[in-house]
Design an enzyme around this catalytic site. Structure first.
Site, PDB file in Angstrom:
ATOM      1  N   HIS A 108       0.843  -1.193   0.000  1.00  0.00           N
ATOM      2  CA  HIS A 108       0.000   0.000   0.000  1.00  0.00           C
ATOM      3  C   HIS A 108       0.880   1.246   0.000  1.00  0.00           C
ATOM      4  O   HIS A 108       1.824   1.341   0.783  1.00  0.00           O
ATOM      5  CB  HIS A 108      -0.906   0.011   1.236  1.00  0.00           C
ATOM      6  N   SER A 109       0.599   2.190  -0.898  1.00  0.00           N
ATOM      7  CA  SER A 109       1.249   3.491  -0.914  1.00  0.00           C
ATOM      8  C   SER A 109       2.771   3.334  -1.029  1.00  0.00           C
ATOM      9  O   SER A 109       3.251   2.675  -1.950  1.00  0.00           O
ATOM     10  CB  SER A 109       0.832   4.276   0.330  1.00  0.00           C
TER      11      SER A 109
END
Length: 268
Positions: A108-109
């Site tokens: 994520h991210s």
């Protein structure tokens, strides 16, 4: 009378067996058990996956949620010497020490950095890569190089002004577009400054990101973060990658973990 009683008992026995089979089927996981390794983004830690991991485990899956060095419960290790290579090794060592195979590797991210590096080195251990609104580096890229023009300079200034030259300071609540409430309060209390060396150091890859693997990229479009847009464009241009969009905030795993669980159980 005896014959009727025997017939009734036989019927009840058959119904009981059918009910038992039905109950067993109801307890069966909707998908075969899988192995997930979830990698958090900047300022976060393995803690951020608490509810996503619980949802996956309820379905019978195995889940690992490592925290990268200098963050979360490992924030006491924060130093200027932490690089993106440190974070790649953090995740790779979990796979090796736990002897994980057929892994669905999720980033994520900022977590897309470590995920890309791990998949490059441990390709034979990985079943599928899932980027959740994540950065996608190629060989030689730094995380700063993946940001829109001007954003890296602003972040470097914040490091000097507020992060003692060591870490990106945690942004205020307005930087995280999730609804105000207990879930966001829980989230904000646990964020920690992010080691700047991980944004300045280059990723070293032997092949293009995601090569030889199934890849799914999920873009989050509700108040889409500008910092991720160059990577979204890169993902859309990747041949063979599955690309999809969800109208959810960047940190959806906090207020709506069930959405992330559904996404992850839906990949091949």
């Amino acid at each position: 009378m005896t014959a009727n009683r025997r017939t009734i008992l036989t019927s009840l026995s058959a119904l009981g067996a059918a009910a038992s089979l039905s109950g067993a089927a109801a307890q069966t996981s909707p998908t075969p058990p899988r192995t997930y390794l979830l990698v958090h983004g900047a300022y976060g830690g393995g803690w951020i996956w608490r509810d996503v991991a619980a949802g996956l485990r309820r379905q019978g899956h195995r889940v690992w949620t490592p925290t990268q060095t200098g963050l979360g419960e490992r924030s006491h290790l924060l130093s200027r010497q932490i690089t993106v290579e440190t974070h790649v090794q953090d995740v790779a060592r979990v796979i090796e020490m736990e002897d994980l195979r057929d892994v669905i590797l999720v980033g994520h991210s900022y977590g897309g950095m470590a995920v890309t590096g791990v998949a490059d080195r441990l390709t034979d251990r990985i079943r599928h890569i899932v980027y959740l609104d994540a950065l996608i580096p190629e060989n030689g890229d730094t995380a700063f190089a993946l940001l829109p023009p001007g954003m890296a300079d602003a972040r470097r200034k914040a490091v000097l002004d507020q992060g003692a030259g060591v870490a990106l300071p945690v942004p205020g609540p307005d930087a995280f577009p999730i609804p105000a409430g207990p879930a966001k309060d829980w989230f904000m209390q646990r964020l920690r400054p992010h080691p700047i060396g991980t944004y300045e150091s280059p990723m070293r890859l032997t092949k293009p990101a995601g090569a030889d693997l199934a890849v799914t990229y999920v873009a989050y479009t509700s108040q889409a973060l500008a910092s991720i847009e160059p990577s979204r464009q890169r993902a859309r241009a990747k041949p063979g990658w599955q690309y999809r969009e969800l109208a959810v905030p960047h940190d959806v795993e906090v207020p709506n973990p069930e959405i992330v669980v559904e996404v992850l159980t839906g990949v091949g």
